[in-house]
Design an enzyme around this catalytic site. Structure first.
Site, PDB file in Angstrom:
ATOM      1  N   GLY A 176     -47.954   7.103  -1.766  1.00 31.91           N
ATOM      2  CA  GLY A 176     -46.977   6.017  -1.705  1.00 31.91           C
ATOM      3  C   GLY A 176     -47.568   4.629  -1.568  1.00 31.91           C
ATOM      4  N   GLN A 177     -48.881   4.499  -1.711  1.00 31.11           N
ATOM      5  CA  GLN A 177     -49.464   3.152  -1.622  1.00 31.11           C
ATOM      6  C   GLN A 177     -49.105   2.351  -2.875  1.00 31.11           C
ATOM      7  OE1 GLN A 177     -53.758   2.917  -1.103  1.00 31.11           O
ATOM      8  NE2 GLN A 177     -53.671   0.754  -0.523  1.00 31.11           N
ATOM      9  N   SER A 178     -48.529   1.169  -2.673  1.00 31.75           N
ATOM     10  CA  SER A 178     -48.175   0.313  -3.811  1.00 31.75           C
ATOM     11  C   SER A 178     -48.920  -1.013  -3.789  1.00 31.75           C
ATOM     12  CB  SER A 178     -46.666   0.060  -3.832  1.00 31.75           C
ATOM     13  OG  SER A 178     -46.250  -0.592  -2.646  1.00 31.75           O
ATOM     14  N   ASN A 234     -50.478   4.326   3.908  1.00 28.88           N
ATOM     15  CA  ASN A 234     -50.507   5.164   2.712  1.00 28.88           C
ATOM     16  C   ASN A 234     -51.802   4.912   1.950  1.00 28.88           C
ATOM     17  OD1 ASN A 234     -47.831   6.124   3.221  1.00 28.88           O
ATOM     18  ND2 ASN A 234     -47.023   4.211   2.382  1.00 28.88           N
ATOM     19  N   HIS A 251     -53.113  -1.911   4.861  1.00 32.72           N
ATOM     20  CA  HIS A 251     -52.030  -2.372   5.737  1.00 32.72           C
ATOM     21  C   HIS A 251     -51.508  -1.211   6.558  1.00 32.72           C
ATOM     22  CE1 HIS A 251     -50.377  -1.320   1.765  1.00 32.72           C
ATOM     23  NE2 HIS A 251     -49.298  -0.886   2.407  1.00 32.72           N
ATOM     24  N   ILE A 254     -40.810  -6.930   3.372  1.00 34.08           N
ATOM     25  CA  ILE A 254     -39.729  -7.515   2.568  1.00 34.08           C
ATOM     26  C   ILE A 254     -38.606  -6.499   2.312  1.00 34.08           C
ATOM     27  CG2 ILE A 254     -40.556  -6.933   0.229  1.00 34.08           C
ATOM     28  CD1 ILE A 254     -40.098  -9.906  -0.485  1.00 34.08           C
TER      29      ILE A 254
HETATM   30  P1  5GP Z   1     -47.213   0.557   0.515  1.00 36.99           P
HETATM   31  O1  5GP Z   1     -46.152   0.968  -0.499  1.00 36.99           O
HETATM   32  O2  5GP Z   1     -48.456   0.091  -0.204  1.00 36.99           O
HETATM   33  O3  5GP Z   1     -47.483   1.567   1.572  1.00 36.99           O
HETATM   34  O4  5GP Z   1     -46.601  -0.675   1.295  1.00 36.99           O
HETATM   35  C1  5GP Z   1     -46.454  -1.927   0.721  1.00 36.99           C
HETATM   36  C2  5GP Z   1     -45.325  -2.602   1.451  1.00 36.99           C
HETATM   37  O5  5GP Z   1     -45.367  -3.978   1.149  1.00 36.99           O
HETATM   38  C3  5GP Z   1     -43.932  -2.112   1.057  1.00 36.99           C
HETATM   39  O6  5GP Z   1     -43.263  -1.616   2.215  1.00 36.99           O
HETATM   40  C4  5GP Z   1     -43.248  -3.336   0.471  1.00 36.99           C
HETATM   41  O7  5GP Z   1     -41.876  -3.437   0.814  1.00 36.99           O
HETATM   42  C5  5GP Z   1     -44.061  -4.472   1.063  1.00 36.99           C
HETATM   43  N1  5GP Z   1     -44.124  -5.662   0.212  1.00 36.99           N
HETATM   44  C6  5GP Z   1     -44.384  -5.702  -1.126  1.00 36.99           C
HETATM   45  N2  5GP Z   1     -44.398  -6.963  -1.560  1.00 36.99           N
HETATM   46  C7  5GP Z   1     -44.134  -7.745  -0.474  1.00 36.99           C
HETATM   47  C8  5GP Z   1     -44.002  -9.163  -0.304  1.00 36.99           C
HETATM   48  O8  5GP Z   1     -44.138  -9.972  -1.238  1.00 36.99           O
HETATM   49  N3  5GP Z   1     -43.718  -9.608   0.950  1.00 36.99           N
HETATM   50  C9  5GP Z   1     -43.558  -8.750   2.016  1.00 36.99           C
HETATM   51  N4  5GP Z   1     -43.277  -9.285   3.201  1.00 36.99           N
HETATM   52  N5  5GP Z   1     -43.677  -7.411   1.880  1.00 36.99           N
HETATM   53  C10 5GP Z   1     -43.954  -6.921   0.652  1.00 36.99           C
END
Ligand code: 5GP
Ligand code: ZN
Length: 112
Positions: free
Chosen positions: A91-93, A85, A98, A31
């Protein structure tokens, strides 16, 4: 898992822009893209992160990489980066495993 965003996306309960789907894996565009092409490949089953991979679930992780290779070829991506991550400091959110697949721009090393 009930309150997991990516479980809901994989189940189609929250809309996403699908790249690929089979019985075990779902891929969709991020997103908030960090490169001209940026999609995420996830197992449909809930695994919290790479740190939760073990002998009971590693087959689906291998399948994620088969899907990444197939999609990269189909999308004509000759050079790309795969990132996962693990934990907040890295940086994992979203705490559902994934793999970010990023392509289409020059990338730096080391990552920030
Ligand atoms: P992380 O921060 O855990 O490595 O990656 C999570 C990713 O999920 C981020 O790049 C963020 O932009 C993406 N993301 C978070 N919420 C959503 C959503 O509702 N839809 C999509 N398509 N991506 C999302
Ligand atoms: Zn989940």
């Amino acid at each position: 898992m009930m309150d997991c965003l990516f479980c809901k996306i994989a189940a189609g309960e929250i809309p996403s822009k699908k790249v690929y789907e089979d019985d075990r894996v779902y891929a969709f565009y991020d997103i908030d893209p960090q490169a001209p092409t940026h999609f995420l490949v996830i197992p449909k089953q809930h695994i919290a992160s790479v740190a939760a991979v073990d002998v009971s679930n590693s087959a689906v992780v291998a399948h994620c990489f088969e899907v990444i290779t197939k999609l990269a070829a189909e999308l004509g991506m000759e050079s790309f980066r795969v990132v996962s991550n693990i934990g907040e400091q890295a940086g994992q959110s979203v705490f559902h495993l994934h793999f970010h697949v990023l392509s289409g721009r020059d990338m730096t090393w080391p990552p920030g």
